[in-house]
Design a protein around this motif. Structure first.
Motif, PDB file in Angstrom:
ATOM      1  N   ASP A 107       1.059  -1.234  -0.404  1.00 37.71           N
ATOM      2  CA  ASP A 107       0.241   0.078   0.101  1.00 37.71           C
ATOM      3  C   ASP A 107       1.063   1.469  -0.113  1.00 37.71           C
ATOM      4  O   ASP A 107       0.547   2.504  -0.655  1.00 37.71           O
ATOM      5  N   VAL A 108       2.651   0.927   0.809  1.00 39.65           N
ATOM      6  CA  VAL A 108       2.985   2.488   0.703  1.00 39.65           C
ATOM      7  C   VAL A 108       3.068   2.542  -0.301  1.00 39.65           C
ATOM      8  O   VAL A 108       3.350   4.227  -1.402  1.00 39.65           O
ATOM      9  N   LEU A 109       3.893   1.536  -1.242  1.00 34.44           N
ATOM     10  CA  LEU A 109       4.487   1.546  -2.539  1.00 34.44           C
ATOM     11  C   LEU A 109       3.615   2.522  -3.558  1.00 34.44           C
ATOM     12  O   LEU A 109       3.128   2.806  -4.161  1.00 34.44           O
ATOM     13  N   GLY A 133       5.052   6.042  -2.424  1.00 36.99           N
ATOM     14  CA  GLY A 133       5.535   6.130  -0.870  1.00 36.99           C
ATOM     15  C   GLY A 133       6.664   6.156  -0.774  1.00 36.99           C
ATOM     16  O   GLY A 133       6.806   4.790  -1.530  1.00 36.99           O
ATOM     17  N   LEU A 134       7.582   5.571   0.000  1.00 40.00           N
ATOM     18  CA  LEU A 134       8.628   5.249  -0.019  1.00 40.00           C
ATOM     19  C   LEU A 134       9.156   3.998   1.492  1.00 40.00           C
ATOM     20  O   LEU A 134       8.541   4.948   2.818  1.00 40.00           O
ATOM     21  N   LEU A 135       9.136   3.619   1.152  1.00 36.55           N
ATOM     22  CA  LEU A 135       9.939   1.933   1.699  1.00 36.55           C
ATOM     23  C   LEU A 135      11.080   1.484   2.028  1.00 36.55           C
ATOM     24  O   LEU A 135      11.158   1.318   1.000  1.00 36.55           O
ATOM     25  N   ALA A 136      11.231   1.079   3.325  1.00 38.90           N
ATOM     26  CA  ALA A 136      12.782   0.261   3.080  1.00 38.90           C
ATOM     27  C   ALA A 136      12.282  -1.196   3.522  1.00 38.90           C
ATOM     28  O   ALA A 136      11.867  -0.988   4.574  1.00 38.90           O
ATOM     29  N   PHE A 137      13.303  -1.650   3.303  1.00 34.53           N
ATOM     30  CA  PHE A 137      12.931  -2.887   2.982  1.00 34.53           C
ATOM     31  C   PHE A 137      14.133  -3.770   3.116  1.00 34.53           C
ATOM     32  O   PHE A 137      15.341  -3.640   2.824  1.00 34.53           O
ATOM     33  N   PRO A 138      13.850  -5.099   3.033  1.00 41.02           N
ATOM     34  CA  PRO A 138      15.391  -5.990   3.158  1.00 41.02           C
ATOM     35  C   PRO A 138      15.706  -6.557   1.935  1.00 41.02           C
ATOM     36  O   PRO A 138      14.387  -6.845   0.902  1.00 41.02           O
ATOM     37  N   THR A 139      16.680  -6.938   1.821  1.00 44.29           N
ATOM     38  CA  THR A 139      17.536  -7.594   0.452  1.00 44.29           C
ATOM     39  C   THR A 139      18.244  -8.607   1.199  1.00 44.29           C
ATOM     40  O   THR A 139      18.200  -7.977   2.357  1.00 44.29           O
ATOM     41  N   ALA A 187       7.618   4.001   5.904  1.00 39.32           N
ATOM     42  CA  ALA A 187       7.636   2.831   6.266  1.00 39.32           C
ATOM     43  C   ALA A 187       8.693   2.336   6.045  1.00 39.32           C
ATOM     44  O   ALA A 187       9.507   2.590   5.339  1.00 39.32           O
ATOM     45  N   VAL A 188       9.124   1.720   7.574  1.00 44.19           N
ATOM     46  CA  VAL A 188      10.502   0.420   7.222  1.00 44.19           C
ATOM     47  C   VAL A 188       9.782  -0.809   7.799  1.00 44.19           C
ATOM     48  O   VAL A 188       8.859  -1.088   8.463  1.00 44.19           O
ATOM     49  N   LEU A 189      10.236  -2.129   6.188  1.00 41.83           N
ATOM     50  CA  LEU A 189       9.498  -3.517   6.683  1.00 41.83           C
ATOM     51  C   LEU A 189      10.702  -4.157   7.012  1.00 41.83           C
ATOM     52  O   LEU A 189      11.840  -4.463   6.590  1.00 41.83           O
ATOM     53  N   ASP A 190      10.345  -5.108   8.441  1.00 49.08           N
ATOM     54  CA  ASP A 190      10.881  -5.508   9.002  1.00 49.08           C
ATOM     55  C   ASP A 190      11.054  -6.696   8.513  1.00 49.08           C
ATOM     56  O   ASP A 190      10.277  -7.899   8.879  1.00 49.08           O
ATOM     57  N   ASP A 204       8.180   3.292  -6.151  1.00 49.82           N
ATOM     58  CA  ASP A 204       7.606   2.370  -7.681  1.00 49.82           C
ATOM     59  C   ASP A 204       8.707   3.428  -8.496  1.00 49.82           C
ATOM     60  O   ASP A 204       8.661   3.951  -8.770  1.00 49.82           O
ATOM     61  N   GLY A 205       9.086   1.934  -9.377  1.00 52.59           N
ATOM     62  CA  GLY A 205      10.541   2.462 -10.042  1.00 52.59           C
ATOM     63  C   GLY A 205       9.506   3.013 -11.477  1.00 52.59           C
ATOM     64  O   GLY A 205      10.251   3.416 -12.270  1.00 52.59           O
ATOM     65  N   LEU A 206       8.352   3.302 -11.717  1.00 52.75           N
ATOM     66  CA  LEU A 206       7.379   3.405 -12.869  1.00 52.75           C
ATOM     67  C   LEU A 206       6.836   4.786 -12.852  1.00 52.75           C
ATOM     68  O   LEU A 206       6.295   5.339 -13.567  1.00 52.75           O
ATOM     69  N   ASP A 207       7.104   4.933 -11.383  1.00 55.69           N
ATOM     70  CA  ASP A 207       6.259   6.779 -11.310  1.00 55.69           C
ATOM     71  C   ASP A 207       7.666   7.704 -10.843  1.00 55.69           C
ATOM     72  O   ASP A 207       8.464   6.956  -9.575  1.00 55.69           O
TER      73      ASP A 207
END
Ligand code: TXA
Ligand code: MG
Length: 321
Positions: A16-18, A22-28, A162-165, A37-40
């Motif tokens: 939903d954030v994306l 919006g901006l979301l920190a997420f793990p890789t 948001a940050v996704l843990d 969103d890479g196309l926005d």
């Protein structure tokens, strides 16, 4: 730019954030990314603003599979060969961009960087969102990459949504970046897939690989000066209050043990890679006047850590090359 940053555990909330731009920190599997969103175009511009990233340093598009990569990049034989062996995984391919990739992502270049991450949460996030996610490492420009949700929060709280843990990242070093647009592969950034494994080693020290836009800038630097040295004892004698990053053998020679200001490297290169950025963050807060880091051998993942240490280091101690 002050935003309320939330801690999220659910993929639905993260998507939903994306979706809202919006901006979301997420793990890789490498380090935490700062996703949008890479196309926005406007969402991507917010990534640059949150990080204070120079606008001429392009972003990586994260995709769920080869088919999605082909929708944003012109696929070729190099990419096919590398993706079969290393995707999903810590390898980023630079390819000619398709027209609908926003110019902000590419920083005006004709090429685009694409990576298919292996981390299950990153995979699920990209699939759930259904579009490529533009994501640099989730740190303010020039700082060490974050390898935990807490570190991403420490870098960007108040600047992102948001940050996704997903817990600590397994590899701890950024992906390898390879330019696949020419007849020969070119290594743009050494990374978690070592140059030896890729077979693109030029025979030059890793510091001499050809420049990618991001390599012009100082990177990975902690808040205090970092000195990369061979003679640790001499460097410590010159710098009272220094923190120390060194091997077990060196610590034994100096008669010191691990502590608030001293990080002793793990026994194997995988462990050293995984603990590297967390060690820099811990030492910079210790507090210390500076950090003295012992050189590591120029091979495998240690060579990648050395690349990051070199870029993070303020200058060399007198007497060092
Ligand atoms: O492991 C990683 O790669 C992490 C995770 C989040 O995926 N991401 C990451 O992104 O390290 P970043 O933005 O911190 O580093 C991307 C590097 C930069 O050096 C950038 O200059 C280079 O990739 N790059 C991106 N697009 C490029 C392009 N079109 N041509 C050449 N280099 C490019
Ligand atoms: Mg980065």
């Amino acid at each position: 730019m002050s935003r309320v940053t939330r801690w999220v555990y659910s993929l639905l909330e993260a998507c939903d954030v994306l979706r809202a731009g919006g901006l979301l920190a997420f793990p890789t599997e490498t380090v935490y990314g700062l996703g949008a969103d890479g196309l926005d175009s406007s969402a991507v511009r917010r990534v640059f603003a949150a990080k204070e990233r120079p606008l001429d340093n392009p972003l990586i598009l994260h995709v769920a599979d080869v088919e999605s990569a082909k929708a944003v990049a012109v696929w070729n034989a190099h990419a096919a060969r590398l993706a079969v062996r290393h995707w999903p995984g810590p390898l980023t391919l630079v390819l000619w961009a398709r027209p609908d990739v926003p110019t902000e992502v590419r920083a005006g270049l004709r090429s685009v960087a694409v990576r298919c991450p292996q981390h299950p949460l990153a995979q699920a996030l990209i699939r759930g969102f259904g579009r490529p996610i533009a994501a640099p490492s989730a740190n303010r420009a020039g700082r060490p990459s974050p390898t935990t949700a807490e570190a991403a929060w420490g870098e960007l709280a108040g600047r992102i949504d948001a940050v996704l843990d997903g817990g600590p990242c397994g590899l701890g070093l950024e992906s390898t970046v390879v330019d696949c647009t020419g007849a020969e592969l070119r290594l743009l950034r050494p990374g978690a897939v070592s140059a030896e494994i890729l077979g693109v080693s030029t025979g030059l020290p890793l510091g001499d690989y050809p420049a990618s836009p991001g390599t012009r800038y100082r990177h990975y630097a902690p808040a205090v000066p970092l000195y990369l040295v061979a003679d640790v004892a001499a460097a410590l004698a010159q710098r009272p209050g220094a923190g120390l990053l060194c091997t077990e053998a060196c610590a034994r020679n100096l008669g010191v043990t691990a502590g608030e200001r001293i990080h002793i490297w793990g026994a194997d290169a995988e462990r050293r890679a995984a603990e590297f950025y967390a060690a820099l963050r811990r030492l910079e807060r210790a507090p210390v006047s500076c950090i003295v880091a012992e050189r590591l051998p120029e091979q495998g993942l240690d060579a990648v850590i050395m690349d990051r240490l070199r870029r993070a280091s303020q200058s060399l101690c007198p007497g060092e090359e």
